[in-house]
Motif scaffolding. Structure first.
Motif, PDB file in Angstrom:
ATOM      1  N   LYS A 166     -12.138 -34.737 -22.586  1.00 34.09           N
ATOM      2  CA  LYS A 166     -13.276 -35.663 -22.716  1.00 34.09           C
ATOM      3  C   LYS A 166     -13.512 -36.026 -24.173  1.00 34.09           C
ATOM      4  O   LYS A 166     -13.741 -37.201 -24.502  1.00 34.09           O
ATOM      5  N   ALA A 167     -13.471 -35.034 -25.034  1.00 36.11           N
ATOM      6  CA  ALA A 167     -13.697 -35.287 -26.456  1.00 36.11           C
ATOM      7  C   ALA A 167     -12.601 -36.180 -27.027  1.00 36.11           C
ATOM      8  O   ALA A 167     -12.871 -37.087 -27.826  1.00 36.11           O
ATOM      9  N   GLU A 168     -11.382 -35.932 -26.606  1.00 34.98           N
ATOM     10  CA  GLU A 168     -10.247 -36.729 -27.087  1.00 34.98           C
ATOM     11  C   GLU A 168     -10.337 -38.180 -26.632  1.00 34.98           C
ATOM     12  O   GLU A 168     -10.004 -39.105 -27.378  1.00 34.98           O
ATOM     13  N   ARG A 169     -10.812 -38.401 -25.422  1.00 37.58           N
ATOM     14  CA  ARG A 169     -10.877 -39.750 -24.843  1.00 37.58           C
ATOM     15  C   ARG A 169     -12.203 -40.459 -25.129  1.00 37.58           C
ATOM     16  O   ARG A 169     -12.384 -41.609 -24.750  1.00 37.58           O
ATOM     17  N   ASN A 170     -13.152 -39.775 -25.751  1.00 34.22           N
ATOM     18  CA  ASN A 170     -14.522 -40.287 -25.903  1.00 34.22           C
ATOM     19  C   ASN A 170     -15.056 -40.681 -24.529  1.00 34.22           C
ATOM     20  O   ASN A 170     -15.473 -41.826 -24.284  1.00 34.22           O
ATOM     21  N   ASP A 194     -21.461 -34.423 -17.654  1.00 33.25           N
ATOM     22  CA  ASP A 194     -22.386 -34.597 -18.777  1.00 33.25           C
ATOM     23  C   ASP A 194     -23.771 -34.994 -18.289  1.00 33.25           C
ATOM     24  O   ASP A 194     -24.778 -34.693 -18.930  1.00 33.25           O
ATOM     25  N   GLU A 204     -22.873 -43.615 -25.616  1.00 32.36           N
ATOM     26  CA  GLU A 204     -21.840 -44.156 -26.501  1.00 32.36           C
ATOM     27  C   GLU A 204     -20.515 -43.528 -26.097  1.00 32.36           C
ATOM     28  O   GLU A 204     -20.109 -42.496 -26.615  1.00 32.36           O
ATOM     29  N   ALA A 205     -19.862 -44.147 -25.146  1.00 27.75           N
ATOM     30  CA  ALA A 205     -18.588 -43.621 -24.660  1.00 27.75           C
ATOM     31  C   ALA A 205     -17.682 -44.793 -24.306  1.00 27.75           C
ATOM     32  O   ALA A 205     -18.153 -45.851 -23.890  1.00 27.75           O
ATOM     33  N   ASP A 206     -16.392 -44.576 -24.471  1.00 27.53           N
ATOM     34  CA  ASP A 206     -15.432 -45.615 -24.100  1.00 27.53           C
ATOM     35  C   ASP A 206     -15.032 -45.508 -22.631  1.00 27.53           C
ATOM     36  O   ASP A 206     -14.671 -46.505 -22.009  1.00 27.53           O
ATOM     37  N   LYS A 255     -16.813 -51.047 -20.482  1.00 24.37           N
ATOM     38  CA  LYS A 255     -16.328 -49.672 -20.527  1.00 24.37           C
ATOM     39  C   LYS A 255     -15.271 -49.458 -19.453  1.00 24.37           C
ATOM     40  O   LYS A 255     -15.260 -50.129 -18.422  1.00 24.37           O
TER      41      LYS A 255
END
Length: 350
Positions: free
Chosen positions: A57-61, A80, A96-98, A119
Motif C-alpha cells: 500500500k505504501a509503495e503504491r500510494n 484504512d 490523498e491516494a492514487d 483515481k
C-alpha cells in the motif's frame, strides 16, 4: 472466472506467505483488534498476507476501503477505512491516494470511481456482485416511469452506475425515509429493494411509495417466526434488524437501522446480548470494540462479500489488475444522482 491457481503461483514466487507465529506475534497491535473472533492459529496464517499488503500500500500510494461485511482479517488487518458503501465512497474522495482498493462488491467500486474519476479503483474479484444491485437495470427504471408517470425515482446506492444514472436521486438505508419524504410528488418510486421501500412506506405514510421487487439474498432469508422463536429461547437478547429485512421482521425487532445505525445503537446501548439480523461479519468486526456485548447467532453470510480475500487483495495491488471503469456519460449522470442525495441530506441536517 478468477484463476486462483495462477494467482497463488504468482504470489508464491514474489512473497513469503508461509504461516508464521513469529511474524504474527510481532503484529500483535493489529491482532488485538480482532482477537475475540480470530484464533491465534488463523492469525499466523493471515499475518504474512497482511504485512505484504500493508507494505505494498505504501509503495503504491494506495488506500483500502473495507465494507462492514468484510471478514475481520480484512476489515481490521488491512483496511484504512471501514463503513457502509456510501461512507467508503465519500472517504475515497477525501484521501490523498492514487489507488483505491475496494473490499466490498462491484457496485461499491463503481460508486468510488464515479466520485473519484481520476483515481485508479481496483476490485480484487470482479465476480463479487450483489443480488440486489443485479435485480434491476436502466430498463427497469424506464418501466417504473411508464407505470407511474411524473413520479421521481429514488434508487438505493446499492445499484449499478447505469441504474443510478437513470434515477433522479439516490438514498441510503439510513436516509431513505427523509429523502422520500422530501420529494414534492405524492407518489415516489423506490428501487430496487422492495423491503426497504415497504419499511419506508410505513415510516412516511404521507407518500404513496411504490417499488421494484428486488431484494438482498442475505436479508430476505430472515422471518418474523425466526425472531419470535429466538426471543423465546434467548430472553433478554436485543434483536437488531437491517431495513433490507422484510417488514414483519423489522416489526419484531427491538431496533432497525442501517449498518452505521446498528453500530451506533449497539455502542450506545451496550446490551448484554445482541443478535444482529444482518450479514455475519458485522458482529465480528465490532466484537473487540465492545467486549461487554455478547453477540449471538444465528446469522446469514453474503457469498459475494466473501469472494474478497487477502490473497486476491494482494494480487490486485501487486499486478494492478481488476481496474474498474465507468463510461464517462453514465458516470456524470450517476454522480448527479448521488450528489443530489448528499446535498439534500446536508440541507435536511442528516
Amino acid at each position: 472466472m478468477f484463476d486462483l491457481p495462477a494467482q497463488r503461483a504468482h504470489l508464491s514466487e514474489k512473497y513469503d506467505l508461509t504461516p508464521s507465529p513469529e511474524l504474527a506475534a510481532s503484529m500483535s497491535d493489529i491482532y488485538d483488534r480482532m482477537s475475540r473472533v480470530v484464533s491465534p492459529a488463523d492469525w499466523a496464517i493471515y499475518a504474512p498476507y497482511v504485512k505484504a499488503i500493508n507494505d505494498l500500500k505504501a509503495e503504491r500510494n494506495a488506500v483500502i476501503l473495507g465494507h462492514n461485511y468484510m471478514t475481520p482479517e480484512i476489515y481490521h488487518g488491512i483496511s484504512d477505512f471501514g463503513g457502509d458503501s456510501l461512507q467508503l465512497a465519500i472517504k475515497a474522495t477525501e484521501v490523498e491516494a492514487d489507488v483505491i482498493v475496494q473490499c466490498g462488491v462491484h457496485f461499491m467500486a463503481e460508486t468510488s470511481k464515479i466520485l473519484s474519476p481520476h483515481k485508479t479503483v481496483l476490485m480484487p474479484d470482479m465476480e463479487a456482485g450483489c443480488s440486489l444491485a443485479e435485480s434491476i437495470t436502466a430498463d427497469g427504471i424506464a418501466e417504473m416511469r411508464r407505470r407511474y408517470p411524473g413520479a421521481p425515482v429514488v434508487s438505493y446506492v446499492n445499484t449499478t452506475a447505469e441504474v443510478k444514472a437513470a434515477s433522479d436521486i439516490c438514498c441510503t438505508s439510513s436516509n431513505a425515509a427523509q429523502i422520500v419524504a422530501a420529494q414534492e410528488s405524492d407518489t415516489v418510486i423506490m428501487t430496487p429493494d422492495q423491503y426497504l421501500a415497504q419499511n419506508v412506506a410505513r415510516d412516511v405514510p404521507q407518500k404513496n411509495v411504490v417499488w421494484w421487487e428486488g431484494s438482498c439474498i442475505v436479508h430476505e432469508q430472515y422471518s418474523a417466526k425466526d425472531l419470535r422463536e429466538f426471543r423465546e429461547w434467548n430472553p433478554g437478547t436485543r434483536l437488531i434488524a437491517h431495513p433490507e429485512c422484510p417488514p414483519d421482521v423489522v416489526a419484531e425487532a427491538d431496533f432497525s437501522g442501517s449498518t452505521s445505525g446498528i453500530i451506533k445503537y449497539v455502542t450506545d446501548e451496550k446490551p448484554e446480548k445482541a443478535l444482529l439480523i444482518t450479514e455475519c461479519s458485522m458482529a465480528s468486526n465490532i466484537a473487540d470494540e465492545l467486549p461487554e456485548v455478547d453477540f449471538v447467532g444465528p446469522c446469514n453470510m453474503c457469498p459475494y462479500m466473501k469472494k474478497i480475500t487477502l490473497g486476491k487483495v494482494l494480487y490486485a495491488l501487486d499486478t494492478m489488475t481488476g481496474q474498474v471503469e465507468v463510461d464517462a456519460d453514465v458516470a456524470d449522470k450517476a454522480r448527479l444522482a448521488v450528489q443530489r442525495m448528499i446535498d439534500l441530506s446536508r440541507q435536511l441536517g442528516i
